[in-house]
Design an enzyme around this catalytic site. Structure first.
Site, PDB file in Angstrom:
ATOM      1  N   ARG A  69       0.844  -1.186   0.000  1.00 13.96           N
ATOM      2  CA  ARG A  69       0.000   0.000   0.000  1.00 13.96           C
ATOM      3  C   ARG A  69       0.884   1.242   0.000  1.00 13.96           C
ATOM      4  O   ARG A  69       2.001   1.237   0.493  1.00 13.96           O
ATOM      5  CB  ARG A  69      -0.904   0.021   1.236  1.00 13.96           C
ATOM      6  N   TYR A 197      -1.262  -3.602  -6.985  1.00 10.30           N
ATOM      7  CA  TYR A 197      -0.990  -4.347  -5.761  1.00 10.30           C
ATOM      8  C   TYR A 197      -2.116  -4.307  -4.721  1.00 10.30           C
ATOM      9  O   TYR A 197      -2.540  -3.220  -4.307  1.00 10.30           O
ATOM     10  CB  TYR A 197       0.295  -3.849  -5.072  1.00 10.30           C
ATOM     11  N   GLY A 198      -2.507  -5.443  -4.248  1.00  6.25           N
ATOM     12  CA  GLY A 198      -3.342  -5.653  -3.060  1.00  6.25           C
ATOM     13  C   GLY A 198      -4.243  -4.516  -2.649  1.00  6.25           C
ATOM     14  O   GLY A 198      -5.159  -4.124  -3.368  1.00  6.25           O
ATOM     15  N   GLY A 199      -3.967  -3.988  -1.479  1.00  5.74           N
ATOM     16  CA  GLY A 199      -4.834  -2.983  -0.877  1.00  5.74           C
ATOM     17  C   GLY A 199      -5.013  -1.732  -1.724  1.00  5.74           C
ATOM     18  O   GLY A 199      -5.951  -0.963  -1.512  1.00  5.74           O
ATOM     19  N   LYS A 206      -9.529  -2.434   1.718  1.00  8.27           N
ATOM     20  CA  LYS A 206      -9.245  -1.263   2.546  1.00  8.27           C
ATOM     21  C   LYS A 206     -10.035  -0.039   2.079  1.00  8.27           C
ATOM     22  O   LYS A 206     -10.538   0.746   2.882  1.00  8.27           O
ATOM     23  CB  LYS A 206      -7.736  -0.963   2.566  1.00  8.27           C
ATOM     24  N   SER A 248      -1.261  -3.475  10.273  1.00  8.66           N
ATOM     25  CA  SER A 248      -0.896  -4.365   9.176  1.00  8.66           C
ATOM     26  C   SER A 248       0.363  -5.155   9.510  1.00  8.66           C
ATOM     27  O   SER A 248       1.330  -4.605  10.041  1.00  8.66           O
ATOM     28  CB  SER A 248      -0.659  -3.537   7.912  1.00  8.66           C
ATOM     29  N   CYS A 250       0.861  -7.363  11.783  1.00 14.66           N
ATOM     30  CA  CYS A 250       1.127  -7.481  13.218  1.00 14.66           C
ATOM     31  C   CYS A 250       0.359  -8.635  13.862  1.00 14.66           C
ATOM     32  O   CYS A 250       0.198  -8.671  15.080  1.00 14.66           O
ATOM     33  CB  CYS A 250       0.818  -6.170  13.923  1.00 14.66           C
ATOM     34  N   LYS A 252      -2.900 -10.381  12.855  1.00 14.57           N
ATOM     35  CA  LYS A 252      -4.339 -10.662  12.851  1.00 14.57           C
ATOM     36  C   LYS A 252      -4.645 -12.045  12.271  1.00 14.57           C
ATOM     37  O   LYS A 252      -5.364 -12.830  12.875  1.00 14.57           O
ATOM     38  CB  LYS A 252      -5.106  -9.587  12.065  1.00 14.57           C
ATOM     39  N   THR A 253      -4.106 -12.323  11.073  1.00 14.11           N
ATOM     40  CA  THR A 253      -4.408 -13.619  10.444  1.00 14.11           C
ATOM     41  C   THR A 253      -3.958 -14.751  11.352  1.00 14.11           C
ATOM     42  O   THR A 253      -4.659 -15.756  11.523  1.00 14.11           O
ATOM     43  CB  THR A 253      -3.715 -13.708   9.067  1.00 14.11           C
ATOM     44  N   ASN A 254      -2.796 -14.588  11.967  1.00 12.74           N
ATOM     45  CA  ASN A 254      -2.275 -15.633  12.838  1.00 12.74           C
ATOM     46  C   ASN A 254      -3.160 -15.853  14.053  1.00 12.74           C
ATOM     47  O   ASN A 254      -3.457 -16.988  14.410  1.00 12.74           O
ATOM     48  CB  ASN A 254      -0.846 -15.290  13.269  1.00 12.74           C
ATOM     49  N   ASP A 277      -9.246  -9.721   8.985  1.00 13.24           N
ATOM     50  CA  ASP A 277      -8.730  -8.381   8.672  1.00 13.24           C
ATOM     51  C   ASP A 277      -9.735  -7.263   8.932  1.00 13.24           C
ATOM     52  O   ASP A 277      -9.346  -6.191   9.359  1.00 13.24           O
ATOM     53  CB  ASP A 277      -8.294  -8.337   7.199  1.00 13.24           C
ATOM     54  N   SER A 376       5.007 -10.252   0.638  1.00 13.44           N
ATOM     55  CA  SER A 376       4.389 -11.175  -0.317  1.00 13.44           C
ATOM     56  C   SER A 376       3.144 -11.781   0.332  1.00 13.44           C
ATOM     57  O   SER A 376       3.059 -11.891   1.556  1.00 13.44           O
ATOM     58  CB  SER A 376       5.368 -12.257  -0.744  1.00 13.44           C
ATOM     59  N   ARG A 408       3.018  -3.741  17.794  1.00 15.05           N
ATOM     60  CA  ARG A 408       4.342  -4.340  17.772  1.00 15.05           C
ATOM     61  C   ARG A 408       5.250  -3.383  18.532  1.00 15.05           C
ATOM     62  O   ARG A 408       5.674  -2.363  17.987  1.00 15.05           O
ATOM     63  CB  ARG A 408       4.751  -4.427  16.303  1.00 15.05           C
TER      64      ARG A 408
HETATM   65  P1  GTP Z   1      -2.239  -7.707   7.415  1.00  9.22           P
HETATM   66  O1  GTP Z   1      -2.761  -8.751   6.489  1.00  9.22           O
HETATM   67  O2  GTP Z   1      -1.182  -6.852   6.802  1.00  9.22           O
HETATM   68  O3  GTP Z   1      -3.326  -6.855   7.995  1.00  9.22           O
HETATM   69  O4  GTP Z   1      -1.424  -8.476   8.593  1.00  9.22           O
HETATM   70  P2  GTP Z   1      -1.891  -9.305   9.869  1.00  9.22           P
HETATM   71  O5  GTP Z   1      -2.183  -8.382  11.000  1.00  9.22           O
HETATM   72  O6  GTP Z   1      -2.944 -10.274   9.500  1.00  9.22           O
HETATM   73  O7  GTP Z   1      -0.536 -10.081  10.267  1.00  9.22           O
HETATM   74  P3  GTP Z   1      -0.157 -11.624  10.142  1.00  9.22           P
HETATM   75  O8  GTP Z   1      -0.977 -12.494  11.037  1.00  9.22           O
HETATM   76  O9  GTP Z   1      -0.112 -11.988   8.720  1.00  9.22           O
HETATM   77  O10 GTP Z   1       1.322 -11.617  10.734  1.00  9.22           O
HETATM   78  C1  GTP Z   1       2.329 -10.786  10.196  1.00  9.22           C
HETATM   79  C2  GTP Z   1       3.686 -11.276  10.596  1.00  9.22           C
HETATM   80  O11 GTP Z   1       3.804 -11.315  12.019  1.00  9.22           O
HETATM   81  C3  GTP Z   1       3.982 -12.694  10.104  1.00  9.22           C
HETATM   82  O12 GTP Z   1       5.287 -12.756   9.612  1.00  9.22           O
HETATM   83  C4  GTP Z   1       3.822 -13.543  11.332  1.00  9.22           C
HETATM   84  O13 GTP Z   1       4.627 -14.689  11.285  1.00  9.22           O
HETATM   85  C5  GTP Z   1       4.205 -12.595  12.468  1.00  9.22           C
HETATM   86  N1  GTP Z   1       3.473 -12.916  13.710  1.00  9.22           N
HETATM   87  C6  GTP Z   1       2.147 -13.130  13.836  1.00  9.22           C
HETATM   88  N2  GTP Z   1       1.798 -13.446  15.111  1.00  9.22           N
HETATM   89  C7  GTP Z   1       2.951 -13.424  15.824  1.00  9.22           C
HETATM   90  C8  GTP Z   1       3.269 -13.658  17.205  1.00  9.22           C
HETATM   91  O14 GTP Z   1       2.412 -13.956  18.028  1.00  9.22           O
HETATM   92  N3  GTP Z   1       4.568 -13.525  17.562  1.00  9.22           N
HETATM   93  C9  GTP Z   1       5.534 -13.194  16.661  1.00  9.22           C
HETATM   94  N4  GTP Z   1       6.790 -13.083  17.091  1.00  9.22           N
HETATM   95  N5  GTP Z   1       5.288 -12.972  15.346  1.00  9.22           N
HETATM   96  C10 GTP Z   1       4.016 -13.081  14.935  1.00  9.22           C
HETATM   97  C1  SPV Z   2      -2.905  -4.478   5.276  1.00  9.97           C
HETATM   98  O1  SPV Z   2      -1.926  -3.850   4.834  1.00  9.97           O
HETATM   99  O2  SPV Z   2      -3.442  -4.204   6.377  1.00  9.97           O
HETATM  100  C2  SPV Z   2      -3.424  -5.621   4.511  1.00  9.97           C
HETATM  101  C3  SPV Z   2      -2.891  -5.853   3.172  1.00  9.97           C
HETATM  102  O3  SPV Z   2      -4.301  -6.317   4.986  1.00  9.97           O
HETATM  103  S1  SPV Z   2      -3.607  -4.794   1.986  1.00  9.97           S
HETATM  104  O4  SPV Z   2      -4.716  -5.497   1.382  1.00  9.97           O
HETATM  105  O5  SPV Z   2      -2.565  -4.499   0.999  1.00  9.97           O
HETATM  106  O6  SPV Z   2      -4.083  -3.597   2.634  1.00  9.97           O
HETATM  107 MN    MN Z   3      -4.841  -5.663   7.122  1.00  5.43          MN
END
Ligand code: GTP
Ligand code: SPV
Ligand code: MN
Length: 594
Positions: A69, A197-199, A206, A248, A250, A252-254, A277, A376, A408
């Site tokens: 973005r 690209y994406g967002g 977004k 972003s 940080c 969320k998906t995890n 998200d 990526s 973070r």
């Molecule tokens: P967006 O899609 O950009 O909104 O990201 P998101 O908030 O969904 O983040 P995501 O879960 O994809 O994690 C982003 C990065 O943080 C990845 O490389 C993960 O491996 C790392 N990560 C996620 N959860 C943790 C955690 O609990 N501890 C640590 N050290 N790293 C984490």
């Molecule tokens: C973010 O950056 O918070 C994302 C990826 O979820 S994007 O769709 O590019 O905004």
């Molecule tokens: Mn996001």
């Protein structure tokens, strides 16, 4: 496909400007989608991957200058600058339409205009909203087909109505000097040009579901937030829902897909994903907050995703998936990224499409030397997720027990703390800060204030956004409790102290116990923190009660530094910051100085 006059007039008007060779409506059918995949493979826009390892999966590379973005090229174009606020970039709508019209002029020449009717939310639900995106990119079409609900039924649901978000996208020349992502909330319009690209280009995400939707939410009395939604099921089969806003990249998906640690799994606990998200949230008849995920897929960060960190996400990518800017393993025509495993491919192309030498990988220069770009992504169908919630398609959504904010932070923020009430919780969200990540262009690792993880996504004035949070609080008799977490505290060598990932469930358990009134807490200047022994560490190696104590510690001096930074940030937001938040800031400062 439709006789809707406002739709047809708008498409004609746009087509006159961009001048496509032909116009194709996207109907959501498998035949059409398959034909588009085939065409994209023919032009090289997509590369089909090993059909045995990755059935119906594709690799796409964006331009090297177009990998995230672009916040400095993102504009909120309200009629007055004041309504966009000081945190957003602003352009006068007329000036912006004029400027971008020149960039769009004839940009579809020799190309097809794809018309994508899509719904954010279950088609036809009273909480869903419709958009139409015009694009010159098959990649965008195929991503939108995964990320949103697309097709003829959306147009049928729209009927004669003019209530849809008009999105115009052109990759055009992909010139970063002429890249603009512009929002006209007063016109329900989004114009995006010179990116692929994406967002920047999946306009339902977004641009619509956060920037335009946050504007609508304030007007209509609901909330559009950058939040995951998960359900935590206890051994008795009761599910409690939590939403969490992290900036972003940080986590969320995890968190949304976490696999419980052995001790909880054995006991019968389960985690279900509703969203990873975005959450649209409204007050239900029962006086609780109810949340839906308006998306239909996941646009997830690839690096760091592996069998141990996020097994569910990995499984979700194993079929019908589009990978963007990952490393291409040529030996078996599959994909790889940093953190997938410890076996980087020997014969591979990096995210730029160049021959890649894994021995040259340098953690300090990830963009330059990594196989996959740090930002990526995979675009995967929610329905492929092994832990997708049975409520994923629910019309009314799920009731929230807790809301979590998090960032973070290498220091300062403790592992978890609880706000005293909704107003204080709003304050806690407003003072969030986080190190910047590769999800947006610009420096990485710089701490910046990112209120509610919405700094780049609020479609109006940030002070008004805080006021909207406070107002919502007055309309929720049974409001969820608000917490703050930080998985990212580091030791003196820069290593993460908390194991994170699945083990974050240990913190969620404390949060739910607090919501149920089952556990005590310690009052501190910033809010309530757990007693160290109340965070369950059974089965964790290397983590002792002392580690937890350290993770929960609050350093008054660095918090007081933060207070100064918050004051400057509030000042930057300007006069619309609600007085209640200044009251909370004064309380925080006084508490820290006590
Ligand atoms: P967006 O899609 O950009 O909104 O990201 P998101 O908030 O969904 O983040 P995501 O879960 O994809 O994690 C982003 C990065 O943080 C990845 O490389 C993960 O491996 C790392 N990560 C996620 N959860 C943790 C955690 O609990 N501890 C640590 N050290 N790293 C984490
Ligand atoms: C973010 O950056 O918070 C994302 C990826 O979820 S994007 O769709 O590019 O905004
Ligand atoms: Mn996001």
């Amino acid at each position: 496909m439709t006789n809707n006059k406002s739709v047809l007039n708008w498409i004609n008007e746009m087509a006159e400007m961009v001048n496509p060779d032909k116009i194709v409506w996207i109907d959501g059918s498998e035949e059409q989608t398959e034909a588009l995949r085939a065409e994209a493979c023919k032009t090289g826009e997509l590369e089909p991957l090993n059909a045995e390892l990755y059935p119906n999966c594709y690799l796409h590379r964006t331009a090297v200058n177009d990998v995230a973005r672009v916040e400095n090229r993102t504009f909120i174009c309200t009629r007055t600058k004041e309504d966009a606020g000081t945190i957003n970039n602003w352009m006068d709508p007329k000036e912006c339409y004029d400027k971008l019209s020149k960039l769009y002029k004839n940009s579809y020449q020799g190309k097809t205009m794809y018309v994508i009717p899509y719904s954010m939310g279950v088609v036809g639900s009273d909480f869903a909203k419709i958009g139409i995106e015009l694009t010159d990119s098959i990649y965008v079409v195929l991503n939108m087909l995964i990320m949103t609900r697309v097709g003829k039924n959306v147009i049928d649901a729209l009927g004669d109505s003019a209530d849809f978000v008009k999105g115009l996208h052109a990759v055009a020349e992909c010139d970063e000097e002429k890249r603009y992502i512009c929002h006209f909330p007063e016109d329900n319009t989004i114009w995006s040009v010179n990116s692929g690209y994406g967002g920047n280009v999946l306009l339902g995400k977004k641009c619509f579901a956060l920037r335009i939707a946050s504007y609508l939410g304030r007007k209509e009395g609901w909330m559009a937030e950058h939040m995951l939604i998960l359900g935590l099921e206890n051994p008795q089969g009761e599910v409690k829902y939590i939403s969490a806003a992290f900036p972003s990249a940080c986590g969320k998906t995890n968190l949304a897909m976490l696999i419980p640690p052995e001790i909880y799994k054995k006991a019968g606990y389960k985690v279900w994903t509703v969203g990873d998200d975005i959450a649209w949230i409204r007050v239900g008849e029962d006086g609780r907050l109810w949340a839906v995920n308006p998306e239909n897929g996941f646009f997830g960060v690839a690096p760091g995703t592996n069998e141990h960190s996020n097994y569910n996400a990995l499984m979700t990518t194993k079929k019908n998936c589009i990978f963007t800017n990952v490393c291409h393993d040529l030996d078996n025509n599959s994909v790889w990224w940093e953190g997938l495993d410890n076996n980087p491919p020997k014969n591979a192309l990096n995210w730029r499409g160049e021959k890649w030498d894994y021995t040259k990988y340098d953690k300090a220069d990830k963009v330059g030397t990594s196989g996959a770009h740090p930002n990526s992504r995979f675009t995967a169908m929610a329905s492929n997720c092994p832990c997708i919630s049975s409520e994923f398609n629910s019309l009314k959504g799920v009731p929230l027990t807790a809301i979590i904010f998090g960032g973070r932070r290498a220091k300062t923020a403790p592992l978890v703390y609880e706000s005293r009430n909704w107003q204080h919780g709003t304050f806690v969200g407003s003072i969030m800060a986080s190190e910047t990540t590769a999800a947006a262009a610009g420096a990485v690792g710089v701490v910046r204030r990112d209120p509610m993880a919405m700094r780049p996504f609020v479609g109006y004035d940030m002070g008004d956004y805080f006021a909207h949070w406070l107002n919502m609080g007055k309309k929720i008799p049974n409001a969820p409790k608000i917490f703050h977490v930080n998985w990212f505290r580091t030791d003196d060598e820069g290593h993460f102290i908390w194991p994170g990932f699945g083990d974050n469930m240990r913190v969620l358990m404390w949060i739910l116990a607090r919501c149920a009134g089952e556990v005590d807490a310690v009052e501190t200047p910033i809010g309530f923190v757990p007693k160290a022994e109340d965070i369950n560490i059974e089965g964790l190696e290397d983590v002792t009660v002392d580690t937890i104590r350290e993770l929960l510690s609050i350093d008054n001096a660095s918090w007081l530094e933060d207070v100064e930074n918050i004051k400057a940030f509030y000042k930057q937001i300007g006069e619309r910051v609600p007085a209640e938040l200044y009251d909370e800031l004064a309380i925080l400062e006084a508490n820290l100085k006590k």
